[in-house]
Design a protein around this motif. Sequence first.
Motif, PDB file in Angstrom:
ATOM      1  N   GLN A  46      -6.849  32.566   7.568  1.00  0.00           N
ATOM      2  CA  GLN A  46      -6.657  34.272   7.495  1.00  0.00           C
ATOM      3  C   GLN A  46      -6.887  34.478   6.458  1.00  0.00           C
ATOM      4  N   PRO A  47      -7.264  35.947   6.180  1.00  0.00           N
ATOM      5  CA  PRO A  47      -7.203  35.952   4.606  1.00  0.00           C
ATOM      6  C   PRO A  47      -5.733  36.845   4.740  1.00  0.00           C
ATOM      7  N   ILE A  48      -5.911  36.821   3.586  1.00  0.00           N
ATOM      8  CA  ILE A  48      -3.798  37.223   3.254  1.00  0.00           C
ATOM      9  C   ILE A  48      -3.972  38.820   2.348  1.00  0.00           C
ATOM     10  N   ILE A  49      -5.045  38.693   2.029  1.00  0.00           N
ATOM     11  CA  ILE A  49      -5.441  40.277   1.061  1.00  0.00           C
ATOM     12  C   ILE A  49      -7.000  40.706   1.169  1.00  0.00           C
ATOM     13  N   GLU A  50      -7.433  41.478   1.275  1.00  0.00           N
ATOM     14  CA  GLU A  50      -8.772  41.932   1.044  1.00  0.00           C
ATOM     15  C   GLU A  50      -8.912  43.489   0.401  1.00  0.00           C
ATOM     16  N   LEU A  51      -9.786  43.082  -0.415  1.00  0.00           N
ATOM     17  CA  LEU A  51     -10.219  44.334  -1.074  1.00  0.00           C
ATOM     18  C   LEU A  51     -11.525  44.790  -0.541  1.00  0.00           C
ATOM     19  N   ALA A  52     -11.671  45.808  -1.424  1.00  0.00           N
ATOM     20  CA  ALA A  52     -13.112  46.610  -0.857  1.00  0.00           C
ATOM     21  C   ALA A  52     -13.513  47.045  -2.688  1.00  0.00           C
ATOM     22  N   VAL A  53     -14.552  47.509  -3.047  1.00  0.00           N
ATOM     23  CA  VAL A  53     -14.809  47.614  -4.432  1.00  0.00           C
ATOM     24  C   VAL A  53     -16.060  48.286  -4.018  1.00  0.00           C
TER      25      VAL A  53
ATOM     26  N   GLY B 104     -14.983  52.705 -14.437  1.00  0.00           N
ATOM     27  CA  GLY B 104     -15.793  53.472 -12.951  1.00  0.00           C
ATOM     28  C   GLY B 104     -15.670  52.876 -11.631  1.00  0.00           C
ATOM     29  N   VAL B 105     -15.099  51.919 -11.717  1.00  0.00           N
ATOM     30  CA  VAL B 105     -15.365  51.151 -10.231  1.00  0.00           C
ATOM     31  C   VAL B 105     -13.923  51.174  -9.832  1.00  0.00           C
ATOM     32  N   ASP B 106     -14.128  51.444  -8.783  1.00  0.00           N
ATOM     33  CA  ASP B 106     -12.795  51.818  -7.720  1.00  0.00           C
ATOM     34  C   ASP B 106     -12.070  50.124  -6.558  1.00  0.00           C
ATOM     35  N   ILE B 107     -11.004  49.795  -7.328  1.00  0.00           N
ATOM     36  CA  ILE B 107     -10.871  47.963  -6.801  1.00  0.00           C
ATOM     37  C   ILE B 107      -9.814  48.523  -5.706  1.00  0.00           C
ATOM     38  N   GLN B 108     -10.034  48.687  -3.819  1.00  0.00           N
ATOM     39  CA  GLN B 108      -8.542  48.871  -3.494  1.00  0.00           C
ATOM     40  C   GLN B 108      -8.610  47.593  -2.402  1.00  0.00           C
TER      41      GLN B 108
ATOM     42  N   SER C 170     -21.206  47.840   3.956  1.00  0.00           N
ATOM     43  CA  SER C 170     -19.620  48.289   3.970  1.00  0.00           C
ATOM     44  C   SER C 170     -19.401  49.734   3.168  1.00  0.00           C
ATOM     45  N   TYR C 171     -18.342  50.083   3.735  1.00  0.00           N
ATOM     46  CA  TYR C 171     -18.088  51.554   3.356  1.00  0.00           C
ATOM     47  C   TYR C 171     -15.939  51.631   2.815  1.00  0.00           C
ATOM     48  N   LEU C 172     -15.637  52.450   1.917  1.00  0.00           N
ATOM     49  CA  LEU C 172     -14.238  52.762   1.841  1.00  0.00           C
ATOM     50  C   LEU C 172     -14.244  54.024   1.772  1.00  0.00           C
ATOM     51  N   ASN C 173     -13.425  54.687   2.396  1.00  0.00           N
ATOM     52  CA  ASN C 173     -13.331  56.235   3.088  1.00  0.00           C
ATOM     53  C   ASN C 173     -14.767  56.660   2.751  1.00  0.00           C
ATOM     54  N   GLY C 174     -15.630  56.347   3.313  1.00  0.00           N
ATOM     55  CA  GLY C 174     -16.621  57.078   3.288  1.00  0.00           C
ATOM     56  C   GLY C 174     -18.136  56.530   1.951  1.00  0.00           C
ATOM     57  N   GLN C 175     -17.562  55.605   1.377  1.00  0.00           N
ATOM     58  CA  GLN C 175     -18.103  55.496   0.369  1.00  0.00           C
ATOM     59  C   GLN C 175     -18.498  54.205  -0.085  1.00  0.00           C
ATOM     60  N   GLU C 176     -20.073  53.617   0.095  1.00  0.00           N
ATOM     61  CA  GLU C 176     -20.882  52.529   0.226  1.00  0.00           C
ATOM     62  C   GLU C 176     -19.642  51.657  -0.449  1.00  0.00           C
ATOM     63  N   SER C 177     -19.740  50.086  -0.388  1.00  0.00           N
ATOM     64  CA  SER C 177     -18.658  49.160  -1.032  1.00  0.00           C
ATOM     65  C   SER C 177     -18.908  48.106  -0.871  1.00  0.00           C
TER      66      SER C 177
ATOM     67  N   VAL D 213      -5.588  42.738  -9.511  1.00  0.00           N
ATOM     68  CA  VAL D 213      -6.444  44.052  -9.567  1.00  0.00           C
ATOM     69  C   VAL D 213      -5.897  45.380 -10.269  1.00  0.00           C
ATOM     70  N   ASP D 214      -5.116  45.475 -10.358  1.00  0.00           N
ATOM     71  CA  ASP D 214      -4.687  46.443 -11.263  1.00  0.00           C
ATOM     72  C   ASP D 214      -4.859  45.700 -13.131  1.00  0.00           C
ATOM     73  N   GLU D 215      -5.618  45.050 -13.424  1.00  0.00           N
ATOM     74  CA  GLU D 215      -5.750  44.971 -15.018  1.00  0.00           C
ATOM     75  C   GLU D 215      -6.976  45.076 -14.984  1.00  0.00           C
ATOM     76  N   MET D 216      -7.924  44.330 -13.497  1.00  0.00           N
ATOM     77  CA  MET D 216      -9.132  44.706 -13.828  1.00  0.00           C
ATOM     78  C   MET D 216     -10.019  45.999 -13.444  1.00  0.00           C
ATOM     79  N   ARG D 217      -8.833  47.332 -12.961  1.00  0.00           N
ATOM     80  CA  ARG D 217      -8.762  48.414 -12.574  1.00  0.00           C
ATOM     81  C   ARG D 217      -9.139  49.267 -13.757  1.00  0.00           C
ATOM     82  N   GLU D 218      -8.495  49.039 -15.298  1.00  0.00           N
ATOM     83  CA  GLU D 218      -8.497  49.120 -16.347  1.00  0.00           C
ATOM     84  C   GLU D 218      -9.444  48.172 -16.996  1.00  0.00           C
ATOM     85  N   GLU D 219     -10.270  47.649 -16.427  1.00  0.00           N
ATOM     86  CA  GLU D 219     -10.671  46.597 -17.574  1.00  0.00           C
ATOM     87  C   GLU D 219     -12.358  46.932 -16.799  1.00  0.00           C
TER      88      GLU D 219
END
Length: 1021
Positions: free
Chosen positions: A136-143, A310-314, A270-277, A301-307
């Motif tokens: 099973q995945p240990i972490i799941e991300l939405a972009v 305009g992209v929301d990585i949660q 796929s959606y993240l808080n109502g936004q397509e992802s 993930v924290d580093e990629m948010r800065e790099e």
Amino acid sequence: MKISDISVNRPVTITMLILAVILIGGIALTRLPMDLTPDMEMPFLMIRTSYSGATPEEVEELVTRPVESTVATVDGLSNLNSTSREGSSMVMLEFEFGTNLTEAKNDIRDLISRIEARLPDGADEPRIMSFDPNSQPIIELAVAGGSAVELKKIAEDNIQPRLEKIVGVASAEISGGRSREIRINVDQEQLAAYNITLNQIAAAVRASNQSGGLGTVMVGNEELSVRALGEFDDFSDLREIKIPTAAGDEVPLTLLADLEDGYQEVSSISYLNGQESIGLSIQKQGDSNTVSVANEVKKAVDEMREEIPGVDIQITSNNAEYIENSISSVLQNFIIGGILAVIILFIFLRNFSSTIVIATAIPISVLATFSLMYFADLSLNLITLGGIALGVGMLVDNSIVVLENIYRHRSIGVGRLDAAKEGASEVATAISASTLTTVAVFIPVIFIEDLLAQIFTPMALTVTFSLLASLFVALTFIPMLSSKALKVSQNESDESVKNKRYIRFYQNILNKSLQHRYKIISVFIIFFVLFGVGIAVDIIPLETEYMPSSDQGTIRVFASMTGNSTIDLNNDLAQNLYNRVEDIPEIDILTSRVNSGRVNLTVELLPLSERERDVSQVAEEIRNRTKNIPGASVNVSAMTSMMGGRGGSGGTAVEAQIKGPDLDTLLNLGEKAESLLEKIEGIRNTDLSLEKGNEEIHVKINKTQAQNYGFTDSDIISYVNMALSGSTISQLTESGEEIDIVLKLQDSESTSLRNLSDIKLFSTNGIGVPLSQLASIDEGSGYSSIARENQQRYISVSADIFERPLGEVQTEVENVMTEKLQLPSGYTITYGGEAEDMASSFSQLFTAAVLAIILVYMVMASQFESLIYPFVIMFTVPLSIVGAVLGLIITGTPLSVNGLIGAIMLVGIVVNNAIVMIDYINNRKAYMNRKEAILEAAPIRLRPILMTTLTTTLALVPLALGIGTGAETQQPMAIVVISGLLFSTILTLIIIPVVYDIVDEIRKRFVNWLRKIVHKEEAEE
């Protein structure tokens, strides 16, 4: 030489040994892996077989049945389940725990090889796979933050490679999004006009998109490779392709088909808080530390948010976060418990140096335990840390008894060294026996089978390690430290201790109890019998459940529209669900996945400390808000188990399996059973495993006709599949990106029943034959899947429960089914789910408890060299069980597997106080009569008994209160130990001396009677 003499005479040696233990334990602590539960090996193997185009009934008959009958004889097999779906068969083999799965897999492979030739031509080779609980995945991300095309490219180019470079990450799989795709949409009328097949177009495209080596040539003195570069450069190259005909002509591809450079058809959204992802699932390598890998992923993930602006990585799901919070809560409760234990010591001892001496036993014993855990290849998880937390109060028990005895010797004028030696050696046998009795109760737990053993064996080992470490510290470090640092006031002699008010009060009660000993024991026996009868006939209500619920803060919503729903309909359903629940205050993140089959909505809640309601209560509100959507079926499940399932065992709480031969009859019975279940209070999310499939088109191949034209079933299935669904026939590489080239009929020609009938297949002699001549094409419906257990068909009716105990609901379910569900001849009903797991586990644990009692008795018999005194001590066990049950009832806590484990622990704990008391009475009885010895020894042992009891119970109070993430798992265990130990201790102080007085008198009379008989016989001789 006694161990206490060595510890006192060699203080430097003991100090260096303890320092070594501290050093090794500290290093081991930093290297112990952290996880939610112990590593588990699941004894399951799966056999998957694809059979394209076949109905579930055909798959069952032609694939599933032969595979089942072949593997049913493999050694160690305990259960055989199968599911036959359209185009695929899955056979699940469950083995007995301890079975060598590698050998089993080899045996199965040999058996399967014998029947491969008997499987239908269209069936693929069966694949044998293991079931890995760590998959099973240990972490799941939405972009989110862009179009599906842009997001997928960003994920593939930037996010996925970055994550897969992290040490310990096995894969980062992308889901959702859209990729570029080139489509060749063929006109069927043109194919018929030129007598060309789809296969010819595919072959021509592949032939025109080839590169390869041609050999070498000499250029001067150098030998150079020659390579043909024939691959497509761009989309326009496809327009130049020509298709050869049987007449020898060439037809341009553009005349036969429309060429489209676009994007893949939407198969999921796929959606993240109502936004397509789009989503990414991170899986760790098998032996990697879940927490450390997750922390590295979070950092990336924290580093990629800065790099990537305009992209929301949660991070939408993080198992490691729950692990960290749970372990942190247990550690916090452990520390608080340790502090409470030390406070109790100081209150009783009123001596700072004595308190410090005993308190050192806790960290030293814990660090020694970490060392042993490291070498035993255990991990830090809820179970092992819970074991240490449960034992933190017991870690000082041995030290209390030793130090209290040393303290008493010092108070009557014995020198430092002699007091340390004599005080420790005097109780060494008693504390060794008491420790061994506690350890002995875990021996049966180690031999428990199934998943329960894999969960609780690590806890048994951990508690054993901690208690043995505490015994070592009590017999070495405590005497050594006492001989150097213990300060004693001279008002602590035996006489002064006995003159304290609470001890004089106890002595008066004990004296009166001994005077009315038979009344006391009669009242005890009557009370115990009445209590047992009350439990048996449900006058005293004791609720039961399998595993305690644990608030993981995640809710899964599964929804689907009735009938053949399109992805557009389900997308509307997903938006409807989102609009209905988005304003619930406890919700943190909402993610959803939409496809043509159903909608999966995942609700992540705020941390437990930031919300007022638990996950089950929020799930119930979501259930109420979404239950009246027209044409939709909605299932809402709270994640409430450390095992990762909806319920305690990873499955549903209640399950009824109806077995029989006929599918229509099974479905009819299943629907009746479901309606009966829905009427039971507390039942939620009822589900049938067998249901009629949606309306579909059945293409029944006429084998005789097909053979006359030279077609096989496989030829027809693959060709029609290409025409309708499309087939990837090649790739175009552009700017380093591989773009699929898909061949299919034009949508206008593949979406109607008439056009399906007109699809032409061309025989080897060039004759075009419409599909309608090769097969009958009719509308119909079948079953979506067929389930079998041990080669017998069944339908399962499952459900979750809400705010009712499992045992109570299961009893009602069985009564309702027995009374109202009339089963025809040849049909049977059995029960599974958590209820079955609970019954199996309870049975094993009751057996383990009986064995534990026997082992405890044997250990005490060897220590006392007597069968009588251990019998006296065993009276504490029923007292503790009564107290444990009362504790569960008063707190409203159901009896669970964890509570039963606590009860088994209790068997080894509650006898400790009685051991110390009986041992001391026996010592005093050597130079005074029995009653005087009891009244002398019991008051002296009162203080250490109260100290050990209160340190053990107060150390468990934080766990019993269930404070913090994951604490619910250990709560029943702590409640059982606290209530059982307190109740038994209060009564032990009276009952044990009374029983001792009665039994010893009977023993003495029996011995005197035997002596008279012997003397009489000697006189007669």
